[in-house]
Design a protein around this motif. Structure first.
Motif, PDB file in Angstrom:
ATOM      1  N   ILE A   1      -0.970  18.084   6.689  1.00 45.16           N
ATOM      2  CA  ILE A   1       0.149  18.761   6.038  1.00 45.16           C
ATOM      3  C   ILE A   1       1.341  17.817   5.960  1.00 45.16           C
ATOM      4  CG2 ILE A   1       1.822  20.624   6.339  1.00 45.16           C
ATOM      5  CD1 ILE A   1      -0.487  22.394   7.248  1.00 45.16           C
ATOM      6  N   MET A   2       1.555  17.025   7.006  1.00 46.24           N
ATOM      7  CA  MET A   2       2.630  16.034   6.956  1.00 46.24           C
ATOM      8  C   MET A   2       2.375  15.011   5.859  1.00 46.24           C
ATOM      9  SD  MET A   2       5.514  15.291   8.301  1.00 46.24           S
ATOM     10  CE  MET A   2       6.634  13.912   8.002  1.00 46.24           C
ATOM     11  N   ALA A   3       1.114  14.697   5.599  1.00 44.68           N
ATOM     12  CA  ALA A   3       0.767  13.721   4.566  1.00 44.68           C
ATOM     13  C   ALA A   3       0.890  14.274   3.155  1.00 44.68           C
ATOM     14  CB  ALA A   3      -0.656  13.209   4.795  1.00 44.68           C
ATOM     15  N   GLY A   4       0.996  15.600   3.025  1.00 47.36           N
ATOM     16  CA  GLY A   4       1.130  16.200   1.704  1.00 47.36           C
ATOM     17  C   GLY A   4      -0.095  16.914   1.198  1.00 47.36           C
ATOM     18  N   ASN A   5      -1.146  16.987   2.030  1.00 47.78           N
ATOM     19  CA  ASN A   5      -2.337  17.748   1.653  1.00 47.78           C
ATOM     20  C   ASN A   5      -2.139  19.231   1.984  1.00 47.78           C
ATOM     21  OD1 ASN A   5      -3.902  15.424   0.890  1.00 47.78           O
ATOM     22  ND2 ASN A   5      -4.190  14.981   3.069  1.00 47.78           N
TER      23      ASN A   5
ATOM     24  N   LEU B   1       0.848  -1.186   0.000  1.00 46.66           N
ATOM     25  CA  LEU B   1       0.000   0.000   0.000  1.00 46.66           C
ATOM     26  C   LEU B   1       0.883   1.234   0.000  1.00 46.66           C
ATOM     27  CD1 LEU B   1      -2.778  -0.883   2.607  1.00 46.66           C
ATOM     28  CD2 LEU B   1      -2.929  -0.989   0.120  1.00 46.66           C
ATOM     29  N   SER B   2       0.572   2.163  -0.892  1.00 46.30           N
ATOM     30  CA  SER B   2       1.267   3.444  -0.963  1.00 46.30           C
ATOM     31  C   SER B   2       0.289   4.521  -0.504  1.00 46.30           C
ATOM     32  CB  SER B   2       1.712   3.721  -2.404  1.00 46.30           C
ATOM     33  OG  SER B   2       2.227   5.030  -2.527  1.00 46.30           O
ATOM     34  N   TYR B   3       0.624   5.222   0.568  1.00 45.39           N
ATOM     35  CA  TYR B   3      -0.277   6.232   1.125  1.00 45.39           C
ATOM     36  C   TYR B   3       0.000   7.578   0.475  1.00 45.39           C
ATOM     37  CZ  TYR B   3      -1.151   2.680   4.650  1.00 45.39           C
ATOM     38  OH  TYR B   3      -1.502   1.515   5.290  1.00 45.39           O
ATOM     39  N   GLU B   4      -0.993   8.069  -0.282  1.00 39.93           N
ATOM     40  CA  GLU B   4      -0.793   9.272  -1.082  1.00 39.93           C
ATOM     41  C   GLU B   4      -1.779  10.361  -0.683  1.00 39.93           C
ATOM     42  OE1 GLU B   4      -0.994   8.073  -5.155  1.00 39.93           O
ATOM     43  OE2 GLU B   4       0.702   6.672  -4.975  1.00 39.93           O
ATOM     44  N   PRO B   5      -1.349  11.612  -0.658  1.00 47.12           N
ATOM     45  CA  PRO B   5      -2.253  12.712  -0.307  1.00 47.12           C
ATOM     46  C   PRO B   5      -3.348  12.862  -1.358  1.00 47.12           C
ATOM     47  CG  PRO B   5      -0.205  13.574  -1.206  1.00 47.12           C
ATOM     48  CD  PRO B   5       0.002  12.095  -1.030  1.00 47.12           C
ATOM     49  N   ILE B   6      -4.470  13.451  -0.936  1.00 48.42           N
ATOM     50  CA  ILE B   6      -5.606  13.533  -1.865  1.00 48.42           C
ATOM     51  C   ILE B   6      -5.914  14.947  -2.348  1.00 48.42           C
ATOM     52  CG2 ILE B   6      -6.673  11.440  -0.971  1.00 48.42           C
ATOM     53  CD1 ILE B   6      -8.615  13.225   0.616  1.00 48.42           C
ATOM     54  N   GLY B   7      -5.369  15.987  -1.696  1.00 52.59           N
ATOM     55  CA  GLY B   7      -5.636  17.331  -2.202  1.00 52.59           C
ATOM     56  C   GLY B   7      -5.889  18.367  -1.133  1.00 52.59           C
ATOM     57  N   VAL B   8      -6.807  19.273  -1.416  1.00 54.40           N
ATOM     58  CA  VAL B   8      -7.130  20.386  -0.518  1.00 54.40           C
ATOM     59  C   VAL B   8      -8.185  19.929   0.487  1.00 54.40           C
ATOM     60  CG1 VAL B   8      -7.954  22.760  -0.352  1.00 54.40           C
ATOM     61  CG2 VAL B   8      -6.661  22.033  -2.374  1.00 54.40           C
ATOM     62  N   LEU B   9      -7.885  20.098   1.765  1.00 53.86           N
ATOM     63  CA  LEU B   9      -8.823  19.746   2.828  1.00 53.86           C
ATOM     64  C   LEU B   9      -9.448  21.008   3.396  1.00 53.86           C
ATOM     65  CD1 LEU B   9     -10.005  17.721   4.934  1.00 53.86           C
ATOM     66  CD2 LEU B   9      -7.969  18.177   6.314  1.00 53.86           C
TER      67      LEU B   9
ATOM     68  N   PHE C   1      -7.269  11.112   5.467  1.00 52.05           N
ATOM     69  CA  PHE C   1      -7.343  11.819   4.191  1.00 52.05           C
ATOM     70  C   PHE C   1      -6.135  11.527   3.304  1.00 52.05           C
ATOM     71  CE2 PHE C   1      -9.982  14.389   7.106  1.00 52.05           C
ATOM     72  CZ  PHE C   1     -11.189  14.249   6.440  1.00 52.05           C
ATOM     73  N   VAL C   2      -5.802  10.251   3.214  1.00 58.25           N
ATOM     74  CA  VAL C   2      -4.831   9.785   2.232  1.00 58.25           C
ATOM     75  C   VAL C   2      -5.466   8.654   1.429  1.00 58.25           C
ATOM     76  CG1 VAL C   2      -2.771  10.445   3.532  1.00 58.25           C
ATOM     77  CG2 VAL C   2      -3.776   8.172   3.882  1.00 58.25           C
ATOM     78  N   ASN C   3      -4.931   8.419   0.255  1.00 58.26           N
ATOM     79  CA  ASN C   3      -5.389   7.322  -0.587  1.00 58.26           C
ATOM     80  C   ASN C   3      -4.465   6.123  -0.391  1.00 58.26           C
ATOM     81  OD1 ASN C   3      -6.309   5.639  -2.649  1.00 58.26           O
ATOM     82  ND2 ASN C   3      -5.089   6.661  -4.210  1.00 58.26           N
ATOM     83  N   PRO C   4      -4.969   5.037   0.231  1.00 58.92           N
ATOM     84  CA  PRO C   4      -4.129   3.856   0.420  1.00 58.92           C
ATOM     85  C   PRO C   4      -4.099   3.038  -0.881  1.00 58.92           C
ATOM     86  CG  PRO C   4      -6.268   3.488   1.431  1.00 58.92           C
ATOM     87  CD  PRO C   4      -6.296   4.882   0.844  1.00 58.92           C
TER      88      PRO C   4
END
Length: 467
Positions: free
Chosen positions: A152-156, A123-131, A452-455
């Motif tokens: 913010i740590m996740a990249g959103n 599984l790759s945990y990827e940010p999804i955008g603007v929260l 709020f990440v895409n697994p």
């Protein structure tokens, strides 16, 4: 996005005096659109930054908050009225949350290998955008930290719509992010009223919504987001039970229940709102509760000797008084307090109520103020029935010296969190969230960074192998 209609200014009103301190214009439609676009464009770059760089910047945010904790604490006390010592503690806790995700975020979001029969997968945990983060006034820095830090740590990137009575707390957080070197657009403050939220949710540039607030607000946000197939997390308050077992340390239980309930003038979702005591120790518990109530000092929240601060607003104080009077009209007994304090601020006396029964509104509703409701029970089954007789399910406490028995009782409470021999608390490493009408989703702990990440599943097979 829809046009924002002309709105009254957003105000800072000091609850200790009920005087207007500052006014700020509501952002125009063009301003809001520009900020949303900035956050959307910032996401495209921020998602590519390394965990190391994000960690470095979040640690700087935490450091700045600690250096400015007295300034920030005074600002929170000015805007929503809590005790200064509580405000400073809140700032320190918020800094701890930023540090927690800065230290652990990379590990939490590392690729997770999966056990499969052939080949490999992870599984790759990827940010999804603007929260879009919609937050309340009762913890004006902590609520922001527990939403912003993991995401913010996740990249959103973050759009904060804070409560309208804490505009300066909202603005200073954006200032701190920029001071720390976080790129413009990663964290953004919106000075807009609640009526502007639904058009924002419909905006295609916003990926998801996190809300802490009232049940009606949560239902509205969830419906609007669901119509656009956007994920939400909701924390919608609670009416937490505090079950005292017959073998409990009574002095500790009384002290924890009283001061836990008076924390933030009772304006805490997880404070012990319904204290449930066995008949065998009821009168001793009640007498010691009264003694502590007599010692409580209501007054200036900037004064270190004050125990109970004003409520957040005159409107909030009137609402609590209305609930107290309705309980009395329905047959409950006010043993202490129950009135406004003789002071111009938004004060309500620390109030002790008994005799609440299942036919009364107070049996199930949340009272968001310094109101301590005491119940008695004959059997553990009856205590559990009282504890679960609410639509809320956020936190709860069980007090007893037999830990095995206390855990058994805790398992039967319908809530997202139960603390044993402690008021429901807060720590960066512990998940926070509820069930039933208290909402869904979790903040803090490892769980908070996965909301709020895409697994994304990545499955690997060699060219010559069969699937």
């Amino acid at each position: 996005m829809e046009t924002l209609t002309k709105q009254s200014p957003i105000r800072t009103v000091n609850p200790f005096t009920n005087q207007v301190v500052s006014e700020f214009d509501v952002m125009r439609r063009t301003q809001v659109n520009s900020i949303v676009e900035k956050a959307y464009k910032a996401f495209a770059l921020w998602r590519k930054t390394s965990f190391e760089h994000r960690s470095y910047l979040l640690h700087k945010v935490a450091s700045i908050m600690r250096k400015r904790k007295i300034e920030l604490g005074k600002l929170a006390t000015l805007e929503m009225g809590k005790l200064l010592k509580e405000s400073v503690y809140e700032v320190e806790l918020s800094a701890d949350i930023f540090d927690y995700y800065a230290r652990n975020g990379a590990e939490f979001l590392a690729d997770q290998p999966l056990k499969i029969t052939s080949g490999s997968a992870f599984l790759s945990y990827e940010p999804i955008g603007v929260l879009l983060s919609i937050q309340p006034w009762n913890f004006p820095f902590y609520q922001v930290a527990r939403s912003a830090a993991p995401n913010i740590m996740a990249g959103n990137t973050i759009l904060l719509k804070h409560a309208s009575n804490v505009p300066q707390c909202a603005m200073i957080m954006e200032e701190i992010f920029l001071e720390a070197g976080v790129p413009a657009g990663v964290y953004n403050n919106l000075l807009i009223p609640g009526s502007s939220i639904e058009p924002l949710i419909r905006d295609k540039r916003i990926a998801a919504v996190a809300l802490t607030g009232s049940e009606p607000a949560g239902a509205s946000v969830a419906a609007a987001a669901g119509a656009k197939v956007k994920k939400t997390t909701l924390e919608l308050g609670g009416s937490d039970p505090f079950i005292v077992l017959a073998d409990a340390d009574i002095d500790k239980a009384v002290h924890t229940a009283v001061y836990g309930r008076m924390w933030n003038a009772g304006q805490v979702c997880v404070s012990p709102k319904r204290v449930i005591v066995p008949g065998s120790i009821y009168y001793e518990f009640l007498a010691k509760t009264k003694n502590l109530f007599r010692m409580l000092k209501t007054g200036d929240p900037m004064d270190s000797n004050t125990d109970v601060a004003p409520l957040s607003s005159e409107r909030a104080a009137k609402a609590v008084i209305k609930q107290i009077r309705r309980a009395v009209e329905q047959g409950a007994t006010v043993l202490m307090g129950g009135n406004r304090v003789d002071h111009p601020g938004a004060f309500v006396e620390p109030t002790l109520i008994t005799g609440v029964t299942s036919e009364m509104d107070a049996y199930r509703e949340e009272i968001f103020g310094p109101v301590f409701v005491l119940y008695t029970y004959r059997t553990i089954d009856e205590a559990i029935e009282i504890a679960n007789a609410t639509e809320f399910g956020l936190g709860g406490s069980v007090f007893g010296t037999n830990i095995e028995k206390a855990i058994e009782v805790a398992r039967r409470i319908e809530s997202g969190m139960v603390y044993i021999n402690h008021v429901t608390g807060i720590a960066p490493e512990l998940p926070f969230g509820g069930t039933k009408h208290s909402g869904y989703g979790r903040e803090q702990s490892p769980a908070g960074i996965y909301e709020f990440v895409n697994p994304k599943l990545i499955r690997v097979t060699t060219p010559e192998s069969n699937y």
